[in-house]
Design a protein around this motif. Structure first.
Motif, PDB file in Angstrom:
ATOM      1  N   ILE A 199       0.809  -1.224   0.000  1.00  0.00           N
ATOM      2  CA  ILE A 199       0.000   0.000   0.000  1.00  0.00           C
ATOM      3  C   ILE A 199       0.847   1.281   0.000  1.00  0.00           C
ATOM      4  N   GLY A 200       2.179   1.147   0.039  1.00  0.00           N
ATOM      5  CA  GLY A 200       3.039   2.325   0.050  1.00  0.00           C
ATOM      6  C   GLY A 200       3.753   2.506  -1.275  1.00  0.00           C
ATOM      7  N   ASP A 201       4.905   3.169  -1.203  1.00  0.00           N
ATOM      8  CA  ASP A 201       5.661   3.443  -2.429  1.00  0.00           C
ATOM      9  C   ASP A 201       6.794   2.447  -2.649  1.00  0.00           C
ATOM     10  N   GLY A 202       6.840   1.407  -1.825  1.00  0.00           N
ATOM     11  CA  GLY A 202       7.837   0.359  -2.008  1.00  0.00           C
ATOM     12  C   GLY A 202       9.140   0.577  -1.273  1.00  0.00           C
ATOM     13  N   ASP A 203       9.250   1.653  -0.500  1.00  0.00           N
ATOM     14  CA  ASP A 203      10.490   1.955   0.213  1.00  0.00           C
ATOM     15  C   ASP A 203      10.310   1.677   1.711  1.00  0.00           C
ATOM     16  N   PRO A 204      10.750   0.504   2.211  1.00  0.00           N
ATOM     17  CA  PRO A 204      10.548   0.175   3.628  1.00  0.00           C
ATOM     18  C   PRO A 204      11.344   1.066   4.572  1.00  0.00           C
ATOM     19  N   ALA A 205      12.388   1.744   4.074  1.00  0.00           N
ATOM     20  CA  ALA A 205      13.164   2.632   4.943  1.00  0.00           C
ATOM     21  C   ALA A 205      12.315   3.769   5.478  1.00  0.00           C
ATOM     22  N   LYS A 206      11.276   4.150   4.741  1.00  0.00           N
ATOM     23  CA  LYS A 206      10.403   5.239   5.172  1.00  0.00           C
ATOM     24  C   LYS A 206       9.568   4.866   6.393  1.00  0.00           C
ATOM     25  N   LEU A 207       9.506   3.580   6.717  1.00  0.00           N
ATOM     26  CA  LEU A 207       8.736   3.148   7.881  1.00  0.00           C
ATOM     27  C   LEU A 207       9.370   3.615   9.188  1.00  0.00           C
ATOM     28  N   PHE A 208      10.593   4.134   9.142  1.00  0.00           N
ATOM     29  CA  PHE A 208      11.212   4.708  10.333  1.00  0.00           C
ATOM     30  C   PHE A 208      10.878   6.196  10.490  1.00  0.00           C
ATOM     31  N   HIS A 209      10.233   6.784   9.493  1.00  0.00           N
ATOM     32  CA  HIS A 209       9.804   8.174   9.589  1.00  0.00           C
ATOM     33  C   HIS A 209       8.607   8.244  10.542  1.00  0.00           C
ATOM     34  N   LEU A 210       8.623   9.214  11.433  1.00  0.00           N
ATOM     35  CA  LEU A 210       7.607   9.291  12.484  1.00  0.00           C
ATOM     36  C   LEU A 210       6.188   9.232  11.937  1.00  0.00           C
ATOM     37  N   GLN A 211       5.819  10.179  11.108  1.00  0.00           N
ATOM     38  CA  GLN A 211       4.430  10.226  10.662  1.00  0.00           C
ATOM     39  C   GLN A 211       4.069   9.046   9.771  1.00  0.00           C
ATOM     40  N   THR A 212       5.014   8.614   8.926  1.00  0.00           N
ATOM     41  CA  THR A 212       4.748   7.448   8.080  1.00  0.00           C
ATOM     42  C   THR A 212       4.442   6.234   8.932  1.00  0.00           C
ATOM     43  N   ASN A 213       5.250   5.989   9.954  1.00  0.00           N
ATOM     44  CA  ASN A 213       5.064   4.808  10.789  1.00  0.00           C
ATOM     45  C   ASN A 213       3.741   4.864  11.545  1.00  0.00           C
ATOM     46  N   ILE A 214       3.434   6.010  12.147  1.00  0.00           N
ATOM     47  CA  ILE A 214       2.199   6.116  12.921  1.00  0.00           C
ATOM     48  C   ILE A 214       0.989   6.038  12.009  1.00  0.00           C
ATOM     49  N   ARG A 215       1.073   6.653  10.837  1.00  0.00           N
ATOM     50  CA  ARG A 215      -0.063   6.585   9.919  1.00  0.00           C
ATOM     51  C   ARG A 215      -0.290   5.161   9.437  1.00  0.00           C
ATOM     52  N   PHE A 216       0.761   4.480   9.011  1.00  0.00           N
ATOM     53  CA  PHE A 216       0.605   3.088   8.582  1.00  0.00           C
ATOM     54  C   PHE A 216       0.009   2.255   9.709  1.00  0.00           C
ATOM     55  N   GLY A 217       0.547   2.402  10.929  1.00  0.00           N
ATOM     56  CA  GLY A 217       0.047   1.603  12.038  1.00  0.00           C
ATOM     57  C   GLY A 217      -1.423   1.836  12.325  1.00  0.00           C
ATOM     58  N   CYS A 218      -1.843   3.097  12.324  1.00  0.00           N
ATOM     59  CA  CYS A 218      -3.244   3.401  12.606  1.00  0.00           C
ATOM     60  C   CYS A 218      -4.157   2.921  11.483  1.00  0.00           C
ATOM     61  N   VAL A 219      -3.731   3.100  10.242  1.00  0.00           N
ATOM     62  CA  VAL A 219      -4.536   2.639   9.109  1.00  0.00           C
ATOM     63  C   VAL A 219      -4.656   1.115   9.116  1.00  0.00           C
ATOM     64  N   ILE A 220      -3.555   0.431   9.403  1.00  0.00           N
ATOM     65  CA  ILE A 220      -3.590  -1.034   9.442  1.00  0.00           C
ATOM     66  C   ILE A 220      -4.474  -1.535  10.579  1.00  0.00           C
ATOM     67  N   LEU A 221      -4.346  -0.931  11.769  1.00  0.00           N
ATOM     68  CA  LEU A 221      -5.198  -1.355  12.886  1.00  0.00           C
ATOM     69  C   LEU A 221      -6.664  -1.083  12.580  1.00  0.00           C
ATOM     70  N   ARG A 222      -6.961   0.054  11.966  1.00  0.00           N
ATOM     71  CA  ARG A 222      -8.343   0.354  11.575  1.00  0.00           C
ATOM     72  C   ARG A 222      -8.853  -0.686  10.585  1.00  0.00           C
ATOM     73  N   HIS A 223      -8.013  -1.069   9.633  1.00  0.00           N
ATOM     74  CA  HIS A 223      -8.381  -2.103   8.658  1.00  0.00           C
ATOM     75  C   HIS A 223      -8.706  -3.418   9.355  1.00  0.00           C
ATOM     76  N   TYR A 224      -7.857  -3.822  10.307  1.00  0.00           N
ATOM     77  CA  TYR A 224      -8.115  -5.067  11.022  1.00  0.00           C
ATOM     78  C   TYR A 224      -9.365  -4.960  11.882  1.00  0.00           C
ATOM     79  N   LEU A 225      -9.597  -3.801  12.476  1.00  0.00           N
ATOM     80  CA  LEU A 225     -10.791  -3.618  13.300  1.00  0.00           C
ATOM     81  C   LEU A 225     -12.052  -3.714  12.442  1.00  0.00           C
ATOM     82  N   ASP A 226     -12.032  -3.121  11.260  1.00  0.00           N
ATOM     83  CA  ASP A 226     -13.164  -3.239  10.349  1.00  0.00           C
ATOM     84  C   ASP A 226     -13.346  -4.681   9.893  1.00  0.00           C
ATOM     85  N   ARG A 227     -12.241  -5.343   9.626  1.00  0.00           N
ATOM     86  CA  ARG A 227     -12.313  -6.729   9.164  1.00  0.00           C
ATOM     87  C   ARG A 227     -12.889  -7.649  10.241  1.00  0.00           C
ATOM     88  N   GLU A 228     -12.588  -7.335  11.507  1.00  0.00           N
ATOM     89  CA  GLU A 228     -13.113  -8.138  12.625  1.00  0.00           C
ATOM     90  C   GLU A 228     -14.436  -7.605  13.157  1.00  0.00           C
TER      91      GLU A 228
END
Length: 217
Positions: free
Chosen positions: A154-183
């Motif tokens: 779902i990103g731009d293919g660069d895993p190094a960006k996952l150490f960026h503060l906002q990128t990491n928090i946004r991915f985490g919140c979006v993923i948790l929201r996705h799992y919450l909707d799925r469950e």
């Protein structure tokens, strides 16, 4: 999941922290917690194209997390939360500006995803013990321990960006929201899926325990 421009309690993208901020951040309340004993990793699962595209849209960036408040009361609620939460984090993040930037990002991204901010802080505590560059034994990265495959899916293919503060928090919140909707709103199962341990109690219980420490006094 559609991208929300307005948070669940009136926060959006712009505002100045303004008056009285340093005053409410004074003090130091030690908070005890264990290290990232429960950190795991999401499992890569097939996603329908519509879900993948919705998640991709949800993690796209349009600027830094600048807060906007619908009312004076909403702004005061944020300042009260910040004044209560910042001293609890001081031992882990002693530099004020770094701490405020982190908390502002967590507030913004959790509200954007419709998640409880205390829950997100509890998850970060359990996953990474608030370490920006944490890497788990299975390769999960950063504060919310995002698996690198998400940057490809779902990103731009660069895993190094996952150490960026906002990128990491946004991915985490979006993923948790996705799992919450799925469950279908079952937070216990959603947290287990987030950790790759769906159906086992240890991880959800650890996050719930940590969440209680971050609730507004």
């Amino acid at each position: 999941m559609a991208q929300a421009e307005q948070g669940v309690d009136g926060t959006g993208r712009r505002a100045c922290l303004g008056w009285g901020l340093k005053a409410v951040l004074a003090g130091a309340w030690p908070l005890g917690w264990a290290g990232a004993a429960h950190a795991g990793g999401q499992l890569e699962e097939p996603l329908a194209d519509s879900v993948r595209l919705a998640l991709r849209a949800a993690v796209e960036f349009a600027g830094p997390p600048e807060l906007e408040f619908a009312s004076t009361d909403a702004r005061l609620q944020y300042l009260r939360w910040l004044g209560d939460t910042s001293p609890k984090l001081q031992r882990r993040k002693p530099e004020l500006q770094t701490r405020v930037e982190f908390l502002q990002t967590v507030w913004y991204e959790s509200k954007r995803a419709g998640l409880d901010t205390a829950l997100v802080l509890g998850l970060i505590q359990v996953e990474s013990a608030f370490r920006k560059f944490a890497i788990s034994r299975v390769g999960a990265r950063g504060y919310m321990q995002i698996m690198p495959f998400w940057s490809r899916v779902i990103g731009d293919g660069d895993p190094a960006k996952l150490f960026h503060l906002q990128t990491n928090i946004r991915f985490g919140c979006v993923i948790l929201r996705h799992y919450l909707d799925r469950e279908k709103g079952d937070l216990y199962l959603a947290l287990g899926r987030y950790n790759g341990s769906r159906g086992r109690a240890e991880y959800p219980n650890a996050v719930f325990a940590a969440q209680r420490q971050w609730r507004l006094a």
